[in-house]
Design an enzyme around this catalytic site. Structure first.
Site, PDB file in Angstrom:
ATOM      1  N   ARG A   3       0.874  -1.155  -0.107  1.00 52.38           N
ATOM      2  CA  ARG A   3       0.019  -0.123   0.097  1.00 52.38           C
ATOM      3  C   ARG A   3       0.855   1.322   0.120  1.00 52.38           C
ATOM      4  NH1 ARG A   3      -4.891  -2.186   4.109  1.00 52.38           N
ATOM      5  NH2 ARG A   3      -6.124  -2.966   2.461  1.00 52.38           N
ATOM      6  N   TYR A  57      -6.101  -1.339  -6.806  1.00 49.75           N
ATOM      7  CA  TYR A  57      -5.573  -2.315  -6.045  1.00 49.75           C
ATOM      8  C   TYR A  57      -5.113  -2.189  -4.700  1.00 49.75           C
ATOM      9  CZ  TYR A  57      -1.137  -1.460  -8.865  1.00 49.75           C
ATOM     10  OH  TYR A  57      -0.077  -0.641  -9.460  1.00 49.75           O
ATOM     11  N   GLU A  58      -4.589  -3.236  -4.072  1.00 52.72           N
ATOM     12  CA  GLU A  58      -4.319  -3.196  -2.606  1.00 52.72           C
ATOM     13  C   GLU A  58      -5.464  -2.599  -1.605  1.00 52.72           C
ATOM     14  OE1 GLU A  58      -1.967  -5.363  -2.450  1.00 52.72           O
ATOM     15  OE2 GLU A  58      -1.144  -4.935  -4.298  1.00 52.72           O
ATOM     16  N   GLY A  59      -6.496  -2.751  -2.034  1.00 54.37           N
ATOM     17  CA  GLY A  59      -7.756  -2.115  -1.528  1.00 54.37           C
ATOM     18  C   GLY A  59      -8.005  -0.713  -2.109  1.00 54.37           C
ATOM     19  N   GLN A 109      -9.421   2.053   1.653  1.00 57.11           N
ATOM     20  CA  GLN A 109      -8.642   3.102   2.694  1.00 57.11           C
ATOM     21  C   GLN A 109      -9.148   3.796   3.553  1.00 57.11           C
ATOM     22  OE1 GLN A 109      -5.514   1.637   2.079  1.00 57.11           O
ATOM     23  NE2 GLN A 109      -6.165   0.273   0.794  1.00 57.11           N
TER      24      GLN A 109
END
Length: 594
Positions: free
Chosen positions: A295, A439-441, A446
């Site tokens: 992230r 991506y990555e949340g 977030q």
């Protein structure tokens, strides 16, 4: 055409002038990275990125990766570039020397990452994912697994992935279907399908080490039943040589909007042999070591692409002749003035410049905290630094990638019609940047993480790691001659953030939708204030050095700081009003009326 030169002057500014690099250099394990060594590292990284990675960025985008019966081939030049990259030690620059790495502080590695992302994001995905896998294994794997796999990953001979998402679930990992059946020899048979796996299959390394989330037969429901497994593409013999092919295969690659030279794969595990990383049912904490690493790195992707787009737009604006300045011709000897004379073009360039440089400073602030959390001898200092990093991680990921996408779009806009044409290289930045918000949340996730997890943790103790130093700085500097012009706007925005935090906490306890409805605006408000704090501090440094400024660097800092305070930070007022409007209108519309 697109162009890029590593912003080394500004990188050195945030590393040694805005902050004191000696604080990091003197930490245990960081002593070898003296200022002279750091200069050499940054210079060499710039050369590799400008001369090796940047020239194959557009061609890699045009060619993309190809798939043939499970075999993935990267674009022309990537394999040779990766070999040069690995031979130069860049795959292990931030890795533990015990496994062949160089042990660079995050403060340094973050700057190297930015250069890689600016010049060739698709290429950077391969070593980037490997480092995330390395970090998870280094923190959670057994010594046996680490000794067997990490040295080859650090040297770049093998690469790594993270295999989370499945066709039926994305963020909600508690409902994954991948299974791990125990075998008599202590290994596990992994079965399942994972999608959107970056660097899941390629021809750059001789082996690929997959970190896979799966559930044991006795697993509890939900995320508490997830375990993490190491699954190699090729089995590894006791002597370190490669053995038989494991039962894992790439079923296809995605045809994407951007980062086309990065293979995004569907991975099928058909009873593949895997090894437990960490404890049973503790896969999520282990994977979050990798996830948080990624992230922060994804945030740097946004910054890197925003910087590349800004540089291209700046060069074009100086060269492109179009119209005359509103106050009269600036180049009467030419048919027209360059478009940089026009206020709206300057608005776009200054917006990109102010947000890029602000993010670089904020990224360094967080990177320094990561170094402190990892290396400081005082456990209290380590804990405080870690709490700050936990708080700021979702903000870095979301703010940097939102602004990165905005700035790539501004870059295209400065180019006008030429920006929309592929051969100029600008539209690729827009396409490449778009995925970083997902991506990555996703950035909405977030925001929910910030509001739902980070804000209430330990009765708000994480928040104090940010609020206290900002409050102390404002009180100490708001009335100072010259500096007050930069601190006063920060103080107003900070007051809004404090009010929004208190209001959101109260409303959210009564109605969770209130927190959910305001989360995205709250994260942006938080980020605006954090970058505003950085700009106030940068202005303080520039004011002290403006009398010795032969190249105008500090003058530019002060003007850009003022632009941020006058034209960007005031967005905090609108964000505050949006948050205070509550969730009622947002939740009122019946589903069938959408």
């Amino acid at each position: 055409m697109a162009e890029y030169k590593a912003p080394l002057r500004d990188m050195r500014f945030v590393l040694t002038e805005l902050f004191d690099y000696n604080d990091i250099n003197q930490l245990p394990g960081c002593e070898d990275f003296t200022p002279d060594v750091v200069d050499a590292v940054l210079e060499e990284a710039a050369k590799v990125c400008e001369e090796i990675l940047f020239p194959i960025n557009r061609s890699g985008d045009e060619e993309g990766c190809t798939w043939d019966d499970g075999v993935v081939t990267t674009p022309k030049g990537f394999k040779e570039a990766y070999q040069t990259f690995a031979e130069g030690g860049w795959t292990g620059i931030a890795c533990d020397p015990a496994y062949g790495g160089q042990g660079a502080p995050k403060s340094i590695n973050a700057l190297v990452e930015e250069m890689i992302c600016s010049t060739n994001l698709s290429f950077g995905m391969y070593p980037g994912l490997s480092f995330g896998a390395y970090a998870a294994m280094h923190a959670h794997a057994s010594d046996e697994l680490k000794d067997k796999y990490l040295p080859k990953m650090v040297e770049g001979t093998w690469s790594g992935t993270m295999c989370l998402t499945e066709p039926h679930c994305g963020t909600d990992l508690g409902i994954i279907k991948s299974k791990a059946e125990p075998l008599d020899d202590g290994s596990y048979a992994i079965t399942g399908t994972k999608i959107f796996i970056s660097a899941g299959e390629h021809d750059l390394t001789e082996n690929i080490i997959h970190l896979v989330l799966a559930k044991l037969p006795d697993a509890p429901k939900g995320t508490k039943g997830i375990s993490l497994f190491l699954v190699p593409k090729f089995m590894v013999n006791d002597d370190g040589s490669l053995g038989d092919r494991n039962a894992v295969k790439c079923g296809s690659i995605e045809h994407k909007m951007g980062i086309k030279a990065s293979a995004t794969c569907v991975m099928n595990f058909d009873g593949a042999i895997g090894y437990l990383v960490g404890e049973p049912h503790q896969g999520m904490p282990a994977m979050f070591t990798m996830m948080n690493q990624e992230r922060l790195s994804v945030g740097i992707q946004g910054l890197g692409l925003g910087e590349a787009a800004y540089q291209g737009a700046r060069a074009y604006a100086k060269d492109r002749l179009q119209g005359r300045a509103l106050t009269g011709a600036k180049s009467p000897d030419k048919a027209a003035d360059s478009i940089i004379v026009h206020p709206d073009v300057r608005r776009m360039l200054l917006t990109a410049k102010a947000t890029n440089e602000g993010c670089r400073a904020m990224g360094m602030w967080v990177a320094r905290a990561l170094d402190t959390a990892k290396h400081h001898e005082d456990p209290v200092k380590r804990e405080e630094a870690d709490e700050f990093v936990q708080l700021m991680t979702p903000i870095v990921k979301a703010l940097f990638t939102d602004w990165g996408f905005d700035n790539t779009n501004l870059g295209v806009q400065v180019f006008g019609g030429h920006g929309y044409i592929r051969e100029w290289g600008m539209e690729q930045y827009v396409r490449d940047a778009r995925i970083a918000q997902i991506y990555e949340g996703t950035n909405g996730i977030q925001a929910l993480d910030l509001v739902g997890r980070k804000m209430p943790t330990k009765a708000g103790r994480y928040l104090r790691r940010f609020f206290h130093p900002v409050q102390e700085y404002i009180e100490a500097n708001v009335s100072k001659d010259g500096l007050g012009d930069y601190v006063q706007p920060l103080a107003k925005a900070f007051m809004r953030l404090q009010q929004a935090t208190g209001e959101l906490a109260q409303r959210g306890m009564k109605n969770p939708n209130e927190a959910g409805a305001a989360a995205t605006e709250f994260l942006r408000l938080f980020g605006l204030v954090a970058v505003g704090f950085m700009w106030a501090r940068m202005a303080e440094v520039a004011l002290a050095k403006q009398d010795d400024d032969p190249d105008g660097f500090y003058k530019a800092k002060l003007i850009t700081a003022k632009f941020y305070m006058e034209r960007i930070l005031p967005q905090s007022g609108a964000l505050f009003s949006q948050m205070m409007s509550g969730s009622s209108t947002m939740m009122a519309l019946d589903e069938e009326l959408f």
